[in-house]
Write an enzyme that holds these catalytic residues in place. Sequence first.
Site: not given
Lengths: 670, 670
Positions: A313-314
């Site tokens: 993620d991210e």
Amino acid sequence: MKKIIIIVCCFITLTGYSQQSSDLNLMPWPEHIRLTGQKFVIDKNFKVSINSNKGVALKSTTNFIRRITNKSGVFIEEGFSDVNNNEAQLLVNFNKISNLELSNDESYSLEVKEHQIIINAKTDVGASYALETLIQLLSFNDEYFYFPTLTIKDTPRFKWRGLLIDTARHFQPVEVLKRNLRAMAAVKMNVFHWHLTDDQGFRIETKKLPKLNELGSDGLFYTQEQIKEVVQYAADLGIRVLPEIDVPGHASSILAAYPEIGSKKQAYSIERFSGVFNPTLDPTNEQTYVFLDTLISEVAPLFKDVYFHIGGDENEGKHWDENQKIQGFKKLNNLKTNHDLQTYFNIRLEKILEKYGKKLMGWDEILTPEIPKSALIHSWRGVNEGLPKGGTLIKAAKAGYQTVLSTGFYIDRMESVVKHYQTEPIGNAVLTPEERARILGGEATMWAELATPTTIDSRIWPRTAAIAERLWSPKEVNDVGFMLKRLPAVSVGLEDLGLTHIKNRDLILRNIAKSESIQSLKLLADLSEPLKIYSRNKDGIEYKTFSPFMLFADACVADASEAAYFNYLVQNYLKNPTEECKSKIINQFKVWQLGFVDFSKLKMNPNLMSLQEQYKHVSKVAVYGVSFLNGDKKTLSKKELKQLLKELKKPCVDTELMIVDGLYSLFNIE
Amino acid sequence: MKKIIIIVCCFITLTGYSQQSSDLNLMPWPEHIRLTGQKFVIDKNFKVSINSNKGVALKSTTNFIRRITNKSGVFIEEGFSDVNNNEAQLLVNFNKISNLELSNDESYSLEVKEHQIIINAKTDVGASYALETLIQLLSFNDEYFYFPTLTIKDTPRFKWRGLLIDTARHFQPVEVLKRNLRAMAAVKMNVFHWHLTDDQGFRIETKKLPKLNELGSDGLFYTQEQIKEVVQYAADLGIRVLPEIDVPGHASSILAAYPEIGSKKQAYSIERFSGVFNPTLDPTNEQTYVFLDTLISEVAPLFKDVYFHIGGDENEGKHWDENQKIQGFKKLNNLKTNHDLQTYFNIRLEKILEKYGKKLMGWDEILTPEIPKSALIHSWRGVNEGLPKGGTLIKAAKAGYQTVLSTGFYIDRMESVVKHYQTEPIGNAVLTPEERARILGGEATMWAELATPTTIDSRIWPRTAAIAERLWSPKEVNDVGFMLKRLPAVSVGLEDLGLTHIKNRDLILRNIAKSESIQSLKLLADLSEPLKIYSRNKDGIEYKTFSPFMLFADACVADASEAAYFNYLVQNYLKNPTEECKSKIINQFKVWQLGFVDFSKLKMNPNLMSLQEQYKHVSKVAVYGVSFLNGDKKTLSKKELKQLLKELKKPCVDTELMIVDGLYSLFNIE
């Protein structure tokens, strides 16, 4: 408790539950329940027998006796459970030891008769769930403790009911994990998602890559022995353990140890702040995959479960854009976007995991056409308004992927339990049976930027019990008032498992007051809530990992009970302005005034001083409230009142007073 | 706190301490202290530096920063300590790493100046004691937290300052031991006496004698890894660990596994009750010594300390008398008494210990002319009236043995801290320097027949902090009022180490009330104390190991604070019958009445019902008290009053109300 019951009596009349069963404080609420009106009385002769001493059944039935003994105070003669003794008052029968796979049968039936209780289940896990239900059924009158006679048939709606605990942002010692695992089992949750690495720390002992511990952990990591111990402890509770190593982003702690596999030539160090950071593994460097293969080869065998979470993620790819070599690699391999490059990385990683017998699970960024259908998609994005229409859950299921929901279950946002309880995973989405089958369930996520071993329990509980019900109980079990009525008793009931969610609030207040005289602080804490949705730690730079987390905000929780009670009284009064309703509000106002008087007697220190103005305002508005309701001469002009309400609306030491809306309505001020 | 300060202001005027220093809540009180009237203000730039990163010094200084951060709420920028940075505000210097032997130098000096703090010590242990003193010095006004500027020179009076924790009667998990070890270090105690075996359980993992774990422990024992972990954890805190295996008596759990070495042909089993039991090893059976050699050979290496405690207490020899073979052996070897036979056993055991590099320590029954002078005598018997004249301490020292005192430090008797504080080990005994040197110190003993992991902390703390002062501070530091004034702040200060002595009291009350509304119960608990000196568990048969210990008595502690305050107010009023003194008592009476009103609102269960009569009586006497003091028409006749006071004197659910003496004096009733 009384207060809460008053709050929700209105709801209960709306519910479909019989008044009788609504007296019970079961959570999750069972699929089928029928009360038969008698009582099974608990006395010293209470005996328990189980049909097999295999697995952990014998231990868990004995543990059950100990818990009933302590909860009831009854001196039960036999402290241990027996095997195949049909004379026993409680008979526990199951067919086989659970394999702890998704296919595991967790259902059970429970029959409480006047003189005997019979539990039947397919697996030992189902049987231990029945025992947890029985503990929640413990009832009393002024003469004895008893179980109401009834029959329950129960089976979960979703097979994946998880809790993520972030042990990277703040390290959480093994005993923190164990007590939360016990609590998970008590509300029938079955997946512990162990977030083990992040920018702020790498928490797994590795002998092949020792620098991860030396340079990436501040000395705070789990030994391999401890990891095995936790995995076994969870298994004994019917809980699967899902490890997460977050890559290619969230990698500061990894790169602090092995900068050579970073995407940028720079010195890396453990991150002390919160947020999204740039340090990222270099997906174009073969050494990165050698590193990952080495790491996975050592870590994978520590965990029994087939799924392995890789985060994913991210990653904003800033360092990828700045790196010519990486840009060249993208062109060469016809990878148009950084997202394509990350997919390339994920597919390489998936092969490594497969080599060690693991299936890949990742946050929903990994959802791309190229990712194999064996991958499990963890949905966390999209408008966090409960229904997943903005999320990726339905999209993934329709695209042929198994998927798990966390959108709406981010308990670290410190929002009300009502919001999480109303997060219906599927809603009105139209799905084929195959698509529906791919939606495995959900996970509450306890990110720990602001949660230490002292405070984390009160950030997880009791709200997570309501999420557990959302994931276990039928969709139709969704009456907010009925949930709110049961939650306080469930919360107190969980304390015998060692949870600190209630007692550590007072601990923090004593630390602030430097004394045991905390009644007045406690009142203010029960009128206040911590700032929500990450606004407590603006831009992630107000708090560092080792900032103090023994502050007033840490003693406040997401659902301020006294504030909820006040707001309820106001709504009730406006609907029904009787003298009785009025006097109840006046009583509250007087309690607030006395609170400020007591507070002012404390020996002041800077932390108390930071609350003084706020408390003075509360007292002032209470004085006004009394004059307002009694129709006496007002103590404030409208202008002064508006100004005062504005003051009360302002955040104070990262908390907000939750009585303000009630005050505006009561005084009829826009 | 305020209340306590009122209570003791009278004492303080009697003390030799300057008013200034008497504001400090140091415990143990240092040998020399001189305040210099300035303040060292703690701000975000606070930095700590140490002159060596060897040993645990770096870890303990970093831990110090974290504790100051949390206690003050100051966002200290640097979360870690530094090495040899003379710019730092706190400089910690020591010469060498402690060897953790009796000869270890634990002294330190601490100089707090307006802009810098300097600690000097011979060893790292001395340095960490200085840090604990500094934490206790944390002071505040309404603007900032600070340390008062001063110089302290400190060194212990006794070199053996111990706490025994009984892990046999109730098993205490590792985290219970760790948090108590942290608290011991905070009050400068340096010996953890680990009572590992008794009739109720054998708690050491042994691979050579596995039946001890299978049949003698209910599965509740410490793995060898855990034992090493605890020993290292204690060493890092400057604490020596003294293991105890209790033989030849207290052996039920051993004989449950290996009945063949028992003194009587019978089936043995783990004991579930409390008391002194007959199962005893057979000292005439060579297999007994083979067993002990095997056991010691495996257990001894787990512990670093040279001393090894063999118990040796409370063997009444009943099974020896019943055994012809043993009687024959006595004749043959000219052993007249069972005591002689036990000495024979002890000497054999001493040889085994010597073989594995250990010195023998035992309870004072082992003190016989034949026992070698290398043995260490642990004094526990004799009239428990403080002065050791009835004890064996002086006798042992004069006889040439090193010795340690526990007479007067039996904290499981649930007596007042005053009694333990006034236990002066040497008193007026006339001793030669050699004899004095043999008196090493003392140990508080926490026997755990009635103490579980949930309650044990409140049985140990805060009273043990006062015992720590008795053993560390000069003999002249003995002002009871001054100790009582400091103790509450010390008690709250210890909570940051994870102790549950305050917070678990509320936990138990919530378990009883089945609700968070426990204010009224808390008041009654603060007027009551558990029955003392083992009268709670008459003949040891009221409670079994797995009886409930979440009862009202378990929420009460040895020094009931509200009762002490009331009795003080009464004494004060009788000395000085002003309106002000009177109104204070009247206020207390009104609080009691309100308490009963709130109590009556609780949803009753059997455990609450068992308190109802008692509470009603308290309310009734309070009503009378108000009428008595106001000179109104009395609500009770003298006869009724006497009857009521008799009722109040009666024990209730294993507790006694501590206000009764005050009431008798106030109403002037014999």
